[in-house]
Design a protein around this motif. Structure first.
Motif, PDB file in Angstrom:
ATOM      1  N   TYR A  87      -9.029   4.321  -0.369  1.00  0.00           N
ATOM      2  CA  TYR A  87      -9.796   4.304   0.866  1.00  0.00           C
ATOM      3  C   TYR A  87      -9.449   5.589   1.618  1.00  0.00           C
ATOM      4  N   ARG A  88     -10.362   6.022   2.444  1.00  0.00           N
ATOM      5  CA  ARG A  88     -10.097   7.226   3.255  1.00  0.00           C
ATOM      6  C   ARG A  88     -10.279   6.887   4.730  1.00  0.00           C
ATOM      7  N   GLN A  89      -9.298   7.246   5.548  1.00  0.00           N
ATOM      8  CA  GLN A  89      -9.407   6.936   6.981  1.00  0.00           C
ATOM      9  C   GLN A  89     -10.579   7.661   7.621  1.00  0.00           C
ATOM     10  N   MET A 147      -7.142  -4.342   5.921  1.00  0.00           N
ATOM     11  CA  MET A 147      -6.965  -4.338   4.460  1.00  0.00           C
ATOM     12  C   MET A 147      -6.057  -5.479   4.008  1.00  0.00           C
ATOM     13  N   VAL A 174      -2.694  -1.190  -2.802  1.00  0.00           N
ATOM     14  CA  VAL A 174      -3.829  -0.490  -2.205  1.00  0.00           C
ATOM     15  C   VAL A 174      -3.455   0.976  -1.962  1.00  0.00           C
ATOM     16  N   GLU A 189     -13.392   7.891   6.639  1.00  0.00           N
ATOM     17  CA  GLU A 189     -14.635   7.129   6.431  1.00  0.00           C
ATOM     18  C   GLU A 189     -14.632   5.820   7.209  1.00  0.00           C
ATOM     19  N   ARG A 190     -13.619   5.622   8.039  1.00  0.00           N
ATOM     20  CA  ARG A 190     -13.453   4.338   8.715  1.00  0.00           C
ATOM     21  C   ARG A 190     -13.423   4.476  10.237  1.00  0.00           C
ATOM     22  N   ARG A 239      -4.394   4.315   0.157  1.00  0.00           N
ATOM     23  CA  ARG A 239      -5.154   4.730   1.343  1.00  0.00           C
ATOM     24  C   ARG A 239      -4.777   6.161   1.717  1.00  0.00           C
ATOM     25  N   GLU A 264      -6.806  -1.233  -5.543  1.00  0.00           N
ATOM     26  CA  GLU A 264      -7.902  -1.020  -4.580  1.00  0.00           C
ATOM     27  C   GLU A 264      -7.788   0.381  -3.997  1.00  0.00           C
ATOM     28  N   GLY A 265      -8.940   0.958  -3.748  1.00  0.00           N
ATOM     29  CA  GLY A 265      -8.949   2.293  -3.160  1.00  0.00           C
ATOM     30  C   GLY A 265      -9.199   3.338  -4.218  1.00  0.00           C
ATOM     31  N   ASP A 295      -6.026  -0.290   9.999  1.00  0.00           N
ATOM     32  CA  ASP A 295      -6.224  -0.294   8.553  1.00  0.00           C
ATOM     33  C   ASP A 295      -5.354  -1.328   7.854  1.00  0.00           C
ATOM     34  N   ARG A 310       0.843  -1.199   0.000  1.00  0.00           N
ATOM     35  CA  ARG A 310       0.000   0.000   0.000  1.00  0.00           C
ATOM     36  C   ARG A 310       0.879   1.250   0.000  1.00  0.00           C
TER      37      ARG A 310
END
Ligand code: GLU
Length: 305
Positions: A75-77, A188, A40, A79-80, A42, A72-73, A184, A8
Motif C-alpha cells: 500500500y502507498r500512503q 489496515m 502487510v 494514495e490514501r 506499507r 498484502e500490499g 493506516d 506490517r
C-alpha cells in the motif's frame, strides 16, 4: 478468541534499505510468521521532497531477496490522502490552527526541550485561528500514557510535558506521520506494530490519537537500533551497510539473515540461514534488548566465502 496477528513493515522510500532497516523488517516479519499471521507492506511516501525516485522498487526488491515476503500490499500512503483528511475531520474540536514556525518555536528560550525538540508552549491553543493556511495541532491530554512494549518492556510517556500539542497536518497541507500511521494501522487492522527504537517516543502520541479517533490499541515492539563501529546510528546514505551494495558485492541473503538473526538473539552464532528457518526459533522474549554495534568483524564475516 485470540485474534489473528496482523503485522506490517512500513518503510519510507527515502534511501537504500540498510542493515538496521532489514533487521527491523526481519523482526516484524518473524513476529507475524511465528504467529501464523498476515504480513502487510506499507510504503510511507507522504513527504514528496524526501522520496527518492526508484527507492521504493529497490527496497521492496531487497526485502524479497532477503526472503521477507508479504501477504498484502504494498500500500502507498500517497494514495490514501482522503482517509487521512476524513480522520482529521473527525478530530474537530481536538485540533487547532497554529501559525508558529519550527524556527520561531526553537527561538523561544522559555520552552523546555522535550523528546522531539522544544515542547510546544501552547501559543495558539486558544487563538481560534482558521485551519486554512495554518498547521493543525492536536490538543494533547495531560498525564502519562503507559504501554507494555514487547521488547522495551513497560514504558510511560508524558506527551503534554515532553512534546505538547503536536502537528497533525503541516501548513503546506502535508499530513504528519503521527496521524497517517495511526489511521493506516487502524484501517489496515494492524494489531502488532514492530518498528525501530527511534520511534518509541512517538508511541504515546499515537495512542492519544487512537483514543481520540476510537481506534483499538495495537501491541508494540520497538527493535533496538544498529550502530556502526563508532557507535553512531546507521544513516541511509552510508553505503557500507546498504543491503543493495552488500548484495552487489556478492554477499548471499543467507549470510545477511544469519548475521541479523544472531544480532537479534535468535542464533547462538552467525550462521548462514534462510529467513523462514528462523521462524521456529522466534519468540519476543528472546529478542535482544540493547542496540547492536555492527563492527568490522561482522562486516567481514558477511564477505567471507
Ligand atoms: N516509515 C517509518 C520509517 O521508515 C516507520 C514508521 C512506523 O513503523 O511506524 O522509519
Amino acid at each position: 478468541m485470540v485474534s489473528e496477528v496482523r503485522g506490517r513493515y512500513a518503510p519510507s522510500p527515502t534511501g537504500e534499505l540498510h542493515l538496521g532497516n532489514a533487521r527491523t523488517a526481519l523482526a516484524a516479519w518473524l513476529g507475524t510468521r511465528a504467529a501464523n499471521g498476515t504480513f502487510v507492506m506499507r510504503v510511507e511516501d507522504l513527504d514528496p521532497p524526501r522520496v527518492i525516485p526508484g527507492a521504493e522498487a529497490r527496497l521492496l526488491d531487497d526485502l524479497a531477496w532477503l526472503g521477507i515476503d508479504w501477504d498484502e500490499g504494498p500500500y502507498r500512503q500517497s494514495e490514501r490522502l482522503p482517509l487521512f483528511a476524513e480522520a482529521l475531520d473527525r478530530l474537530e474540536g481536538r485540533v487547532f490552527g497554529c501559525k508558529c514556525t519550527r524556527a520561531e518555536l526553537k527561538q523561544l528560550a522559555s520552552a523546555p526541550h522535550g523528546v522531539d525538540g522544544p515542547v510546544y508552549p501552547g501559543t495558539c491553543r486558544e487563538g481560534g485561528l482558521p485551519a486554512l493556511g495554518c498547521a493543525l495541532r492536536f490538543r494533547v491530554a495531560p498525564g502519562e500514557v503507559c504501554f507494555d512494549d514487547l521488547v522495551a518492556g513497560s514504558v510511560c510517556q508524558d506527551v503534554a510535558g515532553q512534546v505538547g500539542d503536536f502537528v497533525v497536518r503541516r501548513a503546506d497541507g502535508l499530513f504528519a506521520y503521527q496521524l497517517a500511521v495511526v489511521v493506516d494501522d487502524a484501517l489496515m487492522g494492524i494489531n502488532q506494530v514492530v518498528r525501530g527504537h527511534d520511534l518509541l517516543d512517538s508511541t504515546a502520541r499515537q495512542i492519544q490519537l487512537q483514543e481520540a479517533l476510537g481506534f483499538p490499541r495495537p501491541a508494540y515492539a520497538h527493535v533496538p537500533l544498529v550502530l556502526d563501529a563508532e557507535g553512531n546510528r546507521l544513516a541511509k546514505r552510508d553505503r557500507a551497510t546498504a543491503i543493495r551494495d552488500l548484495r552487489e558485492a556478492g554477499v548471499p541473503a543467507e549470510r545477511l539473515i544469519g548475521l541479523l538473526g544472531w544480532s537479534l538473539g535468535l542464533l547462538p552464532a552467525p550462521t548462514p540461514v534462510a529467513a523462514r528457518e528462523l521462524v521456529a526459533a522466534f519468540a519476543w522474549n528472546r529478542l535482544e534488548t540493547s542496540p547492536w554495534r555492527c563492527g568490522a568483524t561482522d562486516l567481514s564475516w558477511l564477505m567471507a566465502r
